[in-house]
Design a protein around this motif. Structure first.
Motif, PDB file in Angstrom:
ATOM      1  N   LEU A  84       0.827  -1.204   0.000  1.00  0.00           N
ATOM      2  CA  LEU A  84       0.000   0.000   0.000  1.00  0.00           C
ATOM      3  C   LEU A  84       0.863   1.258   0.000  1.00  0.00           C
ATOM      4  O   LEU A  84       0.644   2.183  -0.790  1.00  0.00           O
ATOM      5  N   TYR A  85       1.871   1.278   0.861  1.00  0.00           N
ATOM      6  CA  TYR A  85       2.716   2.473   0.936  1.00  0.00           C
ATOM      7  C   TYR A  85       3.707   2.574  -0.231  1.00  0.00           C
ATOM      8  O   TYR A  85       4.130   3.679  -0.571  1.00  0.00           O
ATOM      9  N   LEU A  86       4.047   1.465  -0.861  1.00  0.00           N
ATOM     10  CA  LEU A  86       4.822   1.560  -2.106  1.00  0.00           C
ATOM     11  C   LEU A  86       3.987   2.217  -3.197  1.00  0.00           C
ATOM     12  O   LEU A  86       4.486   3.037  -3.974  1.00  0.00           O
ATOM     13  N   ALA A  87       2.707   1.859  -3.238  1.00  0.00           N
ATOM     14  CA  ALA A  87       1.805   2.504  -4.200  1.00  0.00           C
ATOM     15  C   ALA A  87       1.673   3.989  -3.880  1.00  0.00           C
ATOM     16  O   ALA A  87       1.642   4.831  -4.797  1.00  0.00           O
ATOM     17  N   LEU A  88       1.613   4.337  -2.600  1.00  0.00           N
ATOM     18  CA  LEU A  88       1.546   5.750  -2.222  1.00  0.00           C
ATOM     19  C   LEU A  88       2.828   6.482  -2.626  1.00  0.00           C
ATOM     20  O   LEU A  88       2.771   7.630  -3.072  1.00  0.00           O
ATOM     21  N   ASP A  89       3.977   5.819  -2.500  1.00  0.00           N
ATOM     22  CA  ASP A  89       5.235   6.431  -2.929  1.00  0.00           C
ATOM     23  C   ASP A  89       5.230   6.743  -4.425  1.00  0.00           C
ATOM     24  O   ASP A  89       5.763   7.763  -4.846  1.00  0.00           O
ATOM     25  N   VAL A  90       4.638   5.847  -5.193  1.00  0.00           N
ATOM     26  CA  VAL A  90       4.544   6.082  -6.638  1.00  0.00           C
ATOM     27  C   VAL A  90       3.612   7.250  -6.926  1.00  0.00           C
ATOM     28  O   VAL A  90       3.886   8.091  -7.778  1.00  0.00           O
ATOM     29  N   TYR A  91       2.508   7.320  -6.211  1.00  0.00           N
ATOM     30  CA  TYR A  91       1.491   8.343  -6.440  1.00  0.00           C
ATOM     31  C   TYR A  91       1.843   9.683  -5.798  1.00  0.00           C
ATOM     32  O   TYR A  91       1.335  10.718  -6.217  1.00  0.00           O
ATOM     33  N   PHE A  92       2.720   9.687  -4.797  1.00  0.00           N
ATOM     34  CA  PHE A  92       3.013  10.880  -4.006  1.00  0.00           C
ATOM     35  C   PHE A  92       3.389  12.111  -4.833  1.00  0.00           C
ATOM     36  O   PHE A  92       2.905  13.209  -4.547  1.00  0.00           O
ATOM     37  N   PRO A  93       4.236  12.011  -5.861  1.00  0.00           N
ATOM     38  CA  PRO A  93       4.578  13.214  -6.630  1.00  0.00           C
ATOM     39  C   PRO A  93       3.380  13.840  -7.354  1.00  0.00           C
ATOM     40  O   PRO A  93       3.422  15.015  -7.709  1.00  0.00           O
ATOM     41  N   GLN A  94       2.319  13.090  -7.528  1.00  0.00           N
ATOM     42  CA  GLN A  94       1.144  13.619  -8.216  1.00  0.00           C
ATOM     43  C   GLN A  94       0.194  14.350  -7.269  1.00  0.00           C
ATOM     44  O   GLN A  94      -0.754  14.984  -7.720  1.00  0.00           O
ATOM     45  N   ILE A  95       0.420  14.252  -5.977  1.00  0.00           N
ATOM     46  CA  ILE A  95      -0.444  14.924  -5.005  1.00  0.00           C
ATOM     47  C   ILE A  95      -0.083  16.407  -4.990  1.00  0.00           C
ATOM     48  O   ILE A  95       1.046  16.787  -4.696  1.00  0.00           O
ATOM     49  N   SER A  96      -1.046  17.243  -5.322  1.00  0.00           N
ATOM     50  CA  SER A  96      -0.751  18.670  -5.433  1.00  0.00           C
ATOM     51  C   SER A  96      -1.016  19.437  -4.142  1.00  0.00           C
ATOM     52  O   SER A  96      -0.392  20.457  -3.897  1.00  0.00           O
ATOM     53  N   SER A  97      -1.890  18.948  -3.307  1.00  0.00           N
ATOM     54  CA  SER A  97      -2.238  19.643  -2.081  1.00  0.00           C
ATOM     55  C   SER A  97      -1.195  19.385  -0.992  1.00  0.00           C
ATOM     56  O   SER A  97      -0.866  18.235  -0.690  1.00  0.00           O
ATOM     57  N   VAL A  98      -0.713  20.472  -0.402  1.00  0.00           N
ATOM     58  CA  VAL A  98       0.261  20.342   0.677  1.00  0.00           C
ATOM     59  C   VAL A  98      -0.379  19.649   1.871  1.00  0.00           C
ATOM     60  O   VAL A  98       0.263  18.848   2.560  1.00  0.00           O
ATOM     61  N   LYS A  99      -1.644  19.907   2.113  1.00  0.00           N
ATOM     62  CA  LYS A  99      -2.347  19.261   3.223  1.00  0.00           C
ATOM     63  C   LYS A  99      -2.436  17.749   3.005  1.00  0.00           C
ATOM     64  O   LYS A  99      -2.254  16.972   3.943  1.00  0.00           O
ATOM     65  N   ASP A 100      -2.698  17.336   1.772  1.00  0.00           N
ATOM     66  CA  ASP A 100      -2.767  15.903   1.483  1.00  0.00           C
ATOM     67  C   ASP A 100      -1.398  15.244   1.594  1.00  0.00           C
ATOM     68  O   ASP A 100      -1.278  14.113   2.058  1.00  0.00           O
ATOM     69  N   ARG A 101      -0.362  15.953   1.171  1.00  0.00           N
ATOM     70  CA  ARG A 101       0.997  15.427   1.321  1.00  0.00           C
ATOM     71  C   ARG A 101       1.351  15.281   2.800  1.00  0.00           C
ATOM     72  O   ARG A 101       1.953  14.302   3.200  1.00  0.00           O
ATOM     73  N   LYS A 102       0.948  16.265   3.590  1.00  0.00           N
ATOM     74  CA  LYS A 102       1.207  16.206   5.021  1.00  0.00           C
ATOM     75  C   LYS A 102       0.501  15.006   5.640  1.00  0.00           C
ATOM     76  O   LYS A 102       1.089  14.274   6.447  1.00  0.00           O
ATOM     77  N   LYS A 103      -0.738  14.775   5.247  1.00  0.00           N
ATOM     78  CA  LYS A 103      -1.484  13.619   5.756  1.00  0.00           C
ATOM     79  C   LYS A 103      -0.798  12.312   5.371  1.00  0.00           C
ATOM     80  O   LYS A 103      -0.726  11.382   6.176  1.00  0.00           O
ATOM     81  N   ALA A 104      -0.309  12.232   4.146  1.00  0.00           N
ATOM     82  CA  ALA A 104       0.358  11.015   3.686  1.00  0.00           C
ATOM     83  C   ALA A 104       1.640  10.765   4.475  1.00  0.00           C
ATOM     84  O   ALA A 104       1.907   9.630   4.902  1.00  0.00           O
ATOM     85  N   VAL A 105       2.422  11.805   4.697  1.00  0.00           N
ATOM     86  CA  VAL A 105       3.678  11.654   5.435  1.00  0.00           C
ATOM     87  C   VAL A 105       3.404  11.308   6.897  1.00  0.00           C
ATOM     88  O   VAL A 105       4.047  10.414   7.461  1.00  0.00           O
ATOM     89  N   LEU A 106       2.440  11.982   7.507  1.00  0.00           N
ATOM     90  CA  LEU A 106       2.125  11.695   8.910  1.00  0.00           C
ATOM     91  C   LEU A 106       1.534  10.297   9.080  1.00  0.00           C
ATOM     92  O   LEU A 106       1.814   9.619  10.063  1.00  0.00           O
ATOM     93  N   SER A 107       0.730   9.858   8.108  1.00  0.00           N
ATOM     94  CA  SER A 107       0.204   8.489   8.201  1.00  0.00           C
ATOM     95  C   SER A 107       1.335   7.475   8.054  1.00  0.00           C
ATOM     96  O   SER A 107       1.330   6.447   8.732  1.00  0.00           O
ATOM     97  N   ASP A 108       2.296   7.764   7.199  1.00  0.00           N
ATOM     98  CA  ASP A 108       3.449   6.870   7.042  1.00  0.00           C
ATOM     99  C   ASP A 108       4.230   6.777   8.351  1.00  0.00           C
ATOM    100  O   ASP A 108       4.619   5.685   8.776  1.00  0.00           O
ATOM    101  N   ILE A 109       4.437   7.900   9.010  1.00  0.00           N
ATOM    102  CA  ILE A 109       5.159   7.902  10.274  1.00  0.00           C
ATOM    103  C   ILE A 109       4.390   7.118  11.332  1.00  0.00           C
ATOM    104  O   ILE A 109       4.953   6.267  12.036  1.00  0.00           O
ATOM    105  N   GLY A 110       3.106   7.378  11.441  1.00  0.00           N
ATOM    106  CA  GLY A 110       2.291   6.687  12.437  1.00  0.00           C
ATOM    107  C   GLY A 110       2.192   5.195  12.199  1.00  0.00           C
ATOM    108  O   GLY A 110       2.333   4.383  13.122  1.00  0.00           O
TER     109      GLY A 110
END
Length: 168
Positions: A84-110
């Protein structure tokens, strides 16, 4: 890579697999994925033995089916989480919202911290059950290498998941 929000370049850039594969968190994710395969694969393959006297199979970890079940469950769920998180890594550069990127990074940490904890519990549980196993529980030393491999890779998994928390 050009600096951007939460460690990624500007959104909408072209996907570069070479850059993705060279990132430390991607390498750690793949290593964690392989370790989870080793843990659940070794338990599923050789963690259960047949007892000729009892006519049923038993877990090599002190005849405790909970120990084998925990190792398999954590291994399979960690395997799926890595995918799941490998797929998110692939998709991550396409996320334009800083808030969504923050959520993705914080969810990865948690999630990484949570999995480091689960692997720690799994290592302690499997090692304890292996330690109190009696020699009669494993005739002809069957399954001992697989049991030890599952314990060892549970231990190694603690550090791969913990390192992802520190690298984020």
């Amino acid at each position: 890579m050009e600096g951007g929000a939460y460690g990624a370049g500007k959104a909408g850039g072209a996907f570069d697999p070479h850059t993705l594969v060279r990132q430390p968190h991607t390498i750690l994710r793949v290593v964690s994925w392989v370790f989870s395969i080793v843990v659940f694969g070794s338990i599923v393959n050789e963690g259960y033995l047949n007892s000729p006297s009892e006519g049923q199979e038993f877990c090599v970890y002190n005849r405790n089916p909970g120990a084998c079940g925990y190792g398999v469950t954590v291994g399979v769920l960690a395997f799926l989480t890595c995918l799941l998180y490998l797929a998110l890594d692939v998709y991550f550069p396409q996320i334009s919202s800083v808030k969504d990127r923050k959520k993705a990074v914080l969810s990865d940490i948690g999630v990484s911290a949570f999995w480091a904890f689960l692997w720690f519990v799994g290592f302690c549980y499997l090692a304890n059950q292996w330690q109190v196993s009696k020699p009669r529980d494993s005739p002809l030393s069957e399954g001992t290498d697989a049991a030890r491999a599952a314990i060892a890779f549970s231990f190694f998994s603690i550090f791969t998941w913990r390192s992802r928390v520190a690298s984020a």
